[in-house]
Design a protein around this motif. Sequence first.
Motif, PDB file in Angstrom:
ATOM      1  N   THR A  59       0.828  -1.204   0.000  1.00  0.00           N
ATOM      2  CA  THR A  59       0.000   0.000   0.000  1.00  0.00           C
ATOM      3  C   THR A  59       0.864   1.256   0.000  1.00  0.00           C
ATOM      4  OG1 THR A  59      -0.119   0.025   2.428  1.00  0.00           O
ATOM      5  CG2 THR A  59      -1.877  -1.119   1.248  1.00  0.00           C
ATOM      6  N   ILE A  60       0.308   2.310  -0.571  1.00  0.00           N
ATOM      7  CA  ILE A  60       0.918   3.639  -0.523  1.00  0.00           C
ATOM      8  C   ILE A  60      -0.117   4.590   0.056  1.00  0.00           C
ATOM      9  CG2 ILE A  60       2.042   5.485  -1.806  1.00  0.00           C
ATOM     10  CD1 ILE A  60       2.682   3.528  -4.003  1.00  0.00           C
ATOM     11  N   LEU A  61       0.210   5.219   1.170  1.00  0.00           N
ATOM     12  CA  LEU A  61      -0.699   6.154   1.830  1.00  0.00           C
ATOM     13  C   LEU A  61      -0.223   7.580   1.587  1.00  0.00           C
ATOM     14  CD1 LEU A  61      -1.209   4.266   5.227  1.00  0.00           C
ATOM     15  CD2 LEU A  61      -2.483   4.016   3.082  1.00  0.00           C
ATOM     16  N   PHE A  62      -1.017   8.323   0.830  1.00  0.00           N
ATOM     17  CA  PHE A  62      -0.651   9.701   0.488  1.00  0.00           C
ATOM     18  C   PHE A  62      -1.254  10.677   1.502  1.00  0.00           C
ATOM     19  CE2 PHE A  62      -0.366   7.367  -3.479  1.00  0.00           C
ATOM     20  CZ  PHE A  62       0.799   7.851  -4.041  1.00  0.00           C
ATOM     21  N   PRO A  63      -0.485  11.675   1.912  1.00  0.00           N
ATOM     22  CA  PRO A  63      -1.020  12.671   2.833  1.00  0.00           C
ATOM     23  C   PRO A  63      -1.985  13.618   2.117  1.00  0.00           C
ATOM     24  CG  PRO A  63       1.174  13.305   2.159  1.00  0.00           C
ATOM     25  CD  PRO A  63       0.917  11.965   1.547  1.00  0.00           C
ATOM     26  N   ASN A  64      -2.769  14.292   2.889  1.00  0.00           N
ATOM     27  CA  ASN A  64      -3.708  15.251   2.317  1.00  0.00           C
ATOM     28  C   ASN A  64      -2.986  16.409   1.634  1.00  0.00           C
ATOM     29  OD1 ASN A  64      -6.478  15.694   1.909  1.00  0.00           O
ATOM     30  ND2 ASN A  64      -6.546  17.272   3.497  1.00  0.00           N
ATOM     31  N   GLU A  65      -1.725  16.599   1.998  1.00  0.00           N
ATOM     32  CA  GLU A  65      -0.935  17.696   1.415  1.00  0.00           C
ATOM     33  C   GLU A  65      -0.186  17.284   0.149  1.00  0.00           C
ATOM     34  OE1 GLU A  65      -1.637  18.132   5.689  1.00  0.00           O
ATOM     35  OE2 GLU A  65      -0.632  16.599   4.482  1.00  0.00           O
ATOM     36  N   LYS A  69       3.932  16.918   0.142  1.00  0.00           N
ATOM     37  CA  LYS A  69       4.495  16.051   1.169  1.00  0.00           C
ATOM     38  C   LYS A  69       4.520  14.613   0.651  1.00  0.00           C
ATOM     39  CE  LYS A  69       3.409  18.682   5.357  1.00  0.00           C
ATOM     40  NZ  LYS A  69       2.764  18.638   6.705  1.00  0.00           N
ATOM     41  N   PRO A  70       5.531  13.831   1.014  1.00  0.00           N
ATOM     42  CA  PRO A  70       5.689  12.458   0.482  1.00  0.00           C
ATOM     43  C   PRO A  70       4.742  11.462   1.153  1.00  0.00           C
ATOM     44  CG  PRO A  70       7.452  12.953   2.004  1.00  0.00           C
ATOM     45  CD  PRO A  70       6.677  14.223   1.870  1.00  0.00           C
ATOM     46  N   PRO A  71       4.549  10.322   0.528  1.00  0.00           N
ATOM     47  CA  PRO A  71       3.669   9.281   1.077  1.00  0.00           C
ATOM     48  C   PRO A  71       4.412   8.299   1.975  1.00  0.00           C
ATOM     49  CG  PRO A  71       4.359   8.659  -1.104  1.00  0.00           C
ATOM     50  CD  PRO A  71       5.012   9.991  -0.830  1.00  0.00           C
ATOM     51  N   SER A  72       3.649   7.404   2.572  1.00  0.00           N
ATOM     52  CA  SER A  72       4.199   6.260   3.307  1.00  0.00           C
ATOM     53  C   SER A  72       3.993   5.012   2.453  1.00  0.00           C
ATOM     54  CB  SER A  72       3.495   6.075   4.654  1.00  0.00           C
ATOM     55  OG  SER A  72       3.616   7.235   5.450  1.00  0.00           O
ATOM     56  N   ILE A  73       4.974   4.104   2.486  1.00  0.00           N
ATOM     57  CA  ILE A  73       4.892   2.888   1.672  1.00  0.00           C
ATOM     58  C   ILE A  73       5.016   1.664   2.574  1.00  0.00           C
ATOM     59  CG2 ILE A  73       5.911   1.578  -0.222  1.00  0.00           C
ATOM     60  CD1 ILE A  73       6.922   4.139  -1.412  1.00  0.00           C
ATOM     61  N   TYR A  74       4.144   0.702   2.347  1.00  0.00           N
ATOM     62  CA  TYR A  74       4.148  -0.555   3.093  1.00  0.00           C
ATOM     63  C   TYR A  74       4.084  -1.714   2.104  1.00  0.00           C
ATOM     64  CZ  TYR A  74       2.696   2.473   6.991  1.00  0.00           C
ATOM     65  OH  TYR A  74       2.617   3.465   7.932  1.00  0.00           O
ATOM     66  N   ILE A  75       4.568  -2.869   2.533  1.00  0.00           N
ATOM     67  CA  ILE A  75       4.406  -4.092   1.751  1.00  0.00           C
ATOM     68  C   ILE A  75       3.749  -5.129   2.651  1.00  0.00           C
ATOM     69  CG2 ILE A  75       6.673  -5.092   2.294  1.00  0.00           C
ATOM     70  CD1 ILE A  75       6.741  -5.941  -0.737  1.00  0.00           C
ATOM     71  N   LEU A  76       2.785  -5.858   2.096  1.00  0.00           N
ATOM     72  CA  LEU A  76       1.969  -6.779   2.891  1.00  0.00           C
ATOM     73  C   LEU A  76       2.321  -8.245   2.663  1.00  0.00           C
ATOM     74  CD1 LEU A  76      -1.485  -5.028   2.284  1.00  0.00           C
ATOM     75  CD2 LEU A  76       0.180  -4.580   4.096  1.00  0.00           C
ATOM     76  N   THR A  77       2.871  -8.554   1.514  1.00  0.00           N
ATOM     77  CA  THR A  77       3.222  -9.937   1.184  1.00  0.00           C
ATOM     78  C   THR A  77       4.636 -10.262   1.651  1.00  0.00           C
ATOM     79  OG1 THR A  77       1.856  -9.758  -0.810  1.00  0.00           O
ATOM     80  CG2 THR A  77       3.350 -11.632  -0.669  1.00  0.00           C
ATOM     81  N   PRO A  78       4.836 -11.318   2.423  1.00  0.00           N
ATOM     82  CA  PRO A  78       6.201 -11.713   2.812  1.00  0.00           C
ATOM     83  C   PRO A  78       7.081 -11.909   1.579  1.00  0.00           C
ATOM     84  CG  PRO A  78       4.582 -12.942   4.082  1.00  0.00           C
ATOM     85  CD  PRO A  78       3.813 -12.202   3.025  1.00  0.00           C
ATOM     86  N   ASN A  79       8.303 -11.345   1.636  1.00  0.00           N
ATOM     87  CA  ASN A  79       9.132 -11.311   0.429  1.00  0.00           C
ATOM     88  C   ASN A  79      10.610 -11.550   0.668  1.00  0.00           C
ATOM     89  OD1 ASN A  79      10.358  -8.312   0.822  1.00  0.00           O
ATOM     90  ND2 ASN A  79       8.232  -8.358   1.467  1.00  0.00           N
TER      91      ASN A  79
END
Length: 237
Positions: A59-65, A69-79
């Motif tokens: 997932t990539i979570l973008f801020p309202n700004e 302003k930069p986003p946060s990045i997560y990975i959900l699948t073990p890799n």
Amino acid sequence: MTNHNPTAISRMKKDYLRLQKDPIPYITAEPLPTNLLEWHYVVKGPENSPYQGGYYHGTILFPNEFPFKPPSIYILTPNGRFKTKKPLCLNITDYHPITWNPTWSVDTILTGLLSFMLEEIPTMGSMESSLYEKQQFAKKSLEFNLKNSQFCELFPQLCDEIKVQLEADKKCNNNEFVGRPEEDSTGDDFDLSENNKNSNLDSSSYCKWHSIYSYLTEILIYAIFALIVNYVIKNLD
């Protein structure tokens, strides 16, 4: 969506249309229909990489700004490269707001993520694993993602692709099992039994001849030693 910044929403729509027109190799991305600031992506492991054959959902979570302003990045699948459900420390994420460039788009972010995934540089949120472990994660990622309802809702085509791959792997494994000698007729089993008998006979004969050879060798060594001693004594006399 009423509380979201119109600038951010407008930018998200433009980036999405750009991705639809010019897809990124090995990456598929979709925003949530109910929240354009939350994107989900899937990285397909490139050929000749430790991740080949794997599907990695994040997932990539973008801020309202956004885009200021930069986003946060997560990975959900073990890799084997990144820890799951942990924010990744990259120069394209909110870990480094100073290095963020507002001109960077979603495709820039995804391309940077893939590039960093293929490297071995450690960072916050990364982990160490062997090549074998990464390859095992790649194999297990198919069934892992199918258990995620959100993954299946956002990426139905990838789900179909994964199911086809799993079915092909299953058939391949079944064919290998059917082709094994154990599945042959009783006549072949009899031949195998006869071969085992012959093998045992050959082994027994070999042991007997080896014992005789060892005995003769010992006698020859003692004889040579006796001759040498006799020769030395005569020379002393």
